[in-house]
Scaffold this motif. Structure first.
Motif, PDB file in Angstrom:
ATOM      1  N   GLN A   1       0.806  -1.201   0.000  1.00  0.00           N
ATOM      2  CA  GLN A   1       0.000   0.000   0.000  1.00  0.00           C
ATOM      3  C   GLN A   1       0.845   1.259   0.000  1.00  0.00           C
ATOM      4  O   GLN A   1       0.380   2.296  -0.413  1.00  0.00           O
ATOM      5  N   VAL A   2       2.085   1.166   0.464  1.00  0.00           N
ATOM      6  CA  VAL A   2       2.944   2.347   0.513  1.00  0.00           C
ATOM      7  C   VAL A   2       3.144   2.921  -0.884  1.00  0.00           C
ATOM      8  O   VAL A   2       3.004   4.129  -1.080  1.00  0.00           O
ATOM      9  N   GLN A   3       3.439   2.078  -1.859  1.00  0.00           N
ATOM     10  CA  GLN A   3       3.657   2.552  -3.222  1.00  0.00           C
ATOM     11  C   GLN A   3       2.390   3.197  -3.777  1.00  0.00           C
ATOM     12  O   GLN A   3       2.466   4.233  -4.440  1.00  0.00           O
ATOM     13  N   LEU A   4       1.233   2.624  -3.505  1.00  0.00           N
ATOM     14  CA  LEU A   4      -0.039   3.203  -3.955  1.00  0.00           C
ATOM     15  C   LEU A   4      -0.225   4.596  -3.365  1.00  0.00           C
ATOM     16  O   LEU A   4      -0.591   5.531  -4.069  1.00  0.00           O
ATOM     17  N   ILE A   5       0.046   4.761  -2.084  1.00  0.00           N
ATOM     18  CA  ILE A   5      -0.084   6.069  -1.427  1.00  0.00           C
ATOM     19  C   ILE A   5       0.887   7.060  -2.048  1.00  0.00           C
ATOM     20  O   ILE A   5       0.509   8.189  -2.377  1.00  0.00           O
ATOM     21  N   ASN A   6       2.136   6.657  -2.213  1.00  0.00           N
ATOM     22  CA  ASN A   6       3.137   7.544  -2.806  1.00  0.00           C
ATOM     23  C   ASN A   6       2.758   7.983  -4.213  1.00  0.00           C
ATOM     24  O   ASN A   6       2.993   9.127  -4.597  1.00  0.00           O
ATOM     25  N   VAL A  12      -0.014  13.052   3.166  1.00  0.00           N
ATOM     26  CA  VAL A  12      -0.781  12.174   4.042  1.00  0.00           C
ATOM     27  C   VAL A  12      -1.051  12.948   5.324  1.00  0.00           C
ATOM     28  O   VAL A  12      -0.150  13.593   5.873  1.00  0.00           O
ATOM     29  N   VAL A  13      -2.298  12.904   5.814  1.00  0.00           N
ATOM     30  CA  VAL A  13      -2.637  13.521   7.086  1.00  0.00           C
ATOM     31  C   VAL A  13      -2.586  12.448   8.163  1.00  0.00           C
ATOM     32  O   VAL A  13      -3.297  11.448   8.099  1.00  0.00           O
ATOM     33  N   ASP A  14      -1.713  12.659   9.120  1.00  0.00           N
ATOM     34  CA  ASP A  14      -1.540  11.757  10.251  1.00  0.00           C
ATOM     35  C   ASP A  14      -2.403  12.293  11.391  1.00  0.00           C
ATOM     36  O   ASP A  14      -2.024  13.223  12.084  1.00  0.00           O
ATOM     37  N   ALA A  15      -3.576  11.710  11.530  1.00  0.00           N
ATOM     38  CA  ALA A  15      -4.513  12.158  12.560  1.00  0.00           C
ATOM     39  C   ALA A  15      -4.928  11.001  13.460  1.00  0.00           C
ATOM     40  O   ALA A  15      -6.038  10.970  13.979  1.00  0.00           O
ATOM     41  N   VAL A  16      -4.039  10.033  13.641  1.00  0.00           N
ATOM     42  CA  VAL A  16      -4.296   8.911  14.532  1.00  0.00           C
ATOM     43  C   VAL A  16      -3.939   9.394  15.925  1.00  0.00           C
ATOM     44  O   VAL A  16      -2.775   9.472  16.294  1.00  0.00           O
ATOM     45  N   LEU A  17      -4.938   9.791  16.694  1.00  0.00           N
ATOM     46  CA  LEU A  17      -4.700  10.414  17.989  1.00  0.00           C
ATOM     47  C   LEU A  17      -4.907   9.425  19.125  1.00  0.00           C
ATOM     48  O   LEU A  17      -5.753   8.547  19.054  1.00  0.00           O
ATOM     49  N   GLY A  18      -4.127   9.562  20.162  1.00  0.00           N
ATOM     50  CA  GLY A  18      -4.314   8.770  21.371  1.00  0.00           C
ATOM     51  C   GLY A  18      -3.168   7.828  21.661  1.00  0.00           C
ATOM     52  O   GLY A  18      -2.327   7.547  20.815  1.00  0.00           O
ATOM     53  N   ALA A  19      -3.164   7.326  22.883  1.00  0.00           N
ATOM     54  CA  ALA A  19      -2.090   6.447  23.347  1.00  0.00           C
ATOM     55  C   ALA A  19      -2.076   5.103  22.642  1.00  0.00           C
ATOM     56  O   ALA A  19      -1.069   4.412  22.629  1.00  0.00           O
ATOM     57  N   ALA A  33       3.357   1.614  10.676  1.00  0.00           N
ATOM     58  CA  ALA A  33       4.330   0.959   9.807  1.00  0.00           C
ATOM     59  C   ALA A  33       4.273   1.547   8.399  1.00  0.00           C
ATOM     60  O   ALA A  33       5.311   1.741   7.755  1.00  0.00           O
ATOM     61  N   THR A  34       3.085   1.849   7.914  1.00  0.00           N
ATOM     62  CA  THR A  34       2.934   2.459   6.588  1.00  0.00           C
ATOM     63  C   THR A  34       3.498   3.870   6.584  1.00  0.00           C
ATOM     64  O   THR A  34       4.236   4.252   5.668  1.00  0.00           O
ATOM     65  N   LEU A  35       3.183   4.657   7.611  1.00  0.00           N
ATOM     66  CA  LEU A  35       3.664   6.038   7.675  1.00  0.00           C
ATOM     67  C   LEU A  35       5.188   6.114   7.685  1.00  0.00           C
ATOM     68  O   LEU A  35       5.771   7.061   7.167  1.00  0.00           O
ATOM     69  N   LYS A  36       5.840   5.114   8.262  1.00  0.00           N
ATOM     70  CA  LYS A  36       7.305   5.098   8.324  1.00  0.00           C
ATOM     71  C   LYS A  36       7.937   5.010   6.941  1.00  0.00           C
ATOM     72  O   LYS A  36       9.085   5.400   6.761  1.00  0.00           O
ATOM     73  N   HIS A  37       7.190   4.493   5.960  1.00  0.00           N
ATOM     74  CA  HIS A  37       7.774   4.232   4.651  1.00  0.00           C
ATOM     75  C   HIS A  37       7.271   5.127   3.523  1.00  0.00           C
ATOM     76  O   HIS A  37       7.787   5.025   2.406  1.00  0.00           O
TER      77      HIS A  37
END
Length: 115
Positions: A1-6, A12-19, A33-37
């Motif tokens: 999925q990383v290549q598809l996103i790229n 990309v909006v990183d809005a995964v909030l919380g502990a 893991a996806t955001l890292k790549h």
């Protein structure tokens, strides 16, 4: 999925909030893991996903933009990206005084200001 996103998006909006974003906790572990790549710019809200919020913590993603909510958190000192914004005009004056939050000047009726 990383290549598809790229290939399909400009950011990309990183809005995964919380502990629960901690590595190893699903479903957030797969997202982290996806955001890292991804190679496209990441815009993180408040605290970048996977970053330890306290002083001296670390994180594996490097957002290009950080949008702090209400006030910049301690973790924002480690932000190395290009743009940092504050969305916090909505914080009432009474709460700002109570918690010692100093607010910048917001232009006109804007709710966001560049830091």
């Amino acid at each position: 999925q990383v290549q598809l996103i790229n290939d399909a998006y400009n950011a990309v909006v990183d809005a995964v909030l919380g502990a629960e974003v901690a590595e190893g906790t699903e479903p957030c572990a797969a997202i982290l893991a996806t955001l890292k790549h991804v190679r496209i710019p990441i815009v993180s809200l408040d605290v970048p996903s996977g970053w330890t919020a306290g002083p001296g913590g670390s994180g594996d993603i490097s957002p290009a933009v950080l949008v702090s909510l209400a006030a910049p958190k301690e973790v924002a000192r480690r932000f190395q990206g290009g743009r940092h914004f504050l969305a916090g005009r909505f914080v009432p004056e009474e709460l700002r005084r109570k918690f010692g939050i100093s607010a910048p000047e917001y232009p006109g009726s804007d709710c966001v200001v560049a830091l």
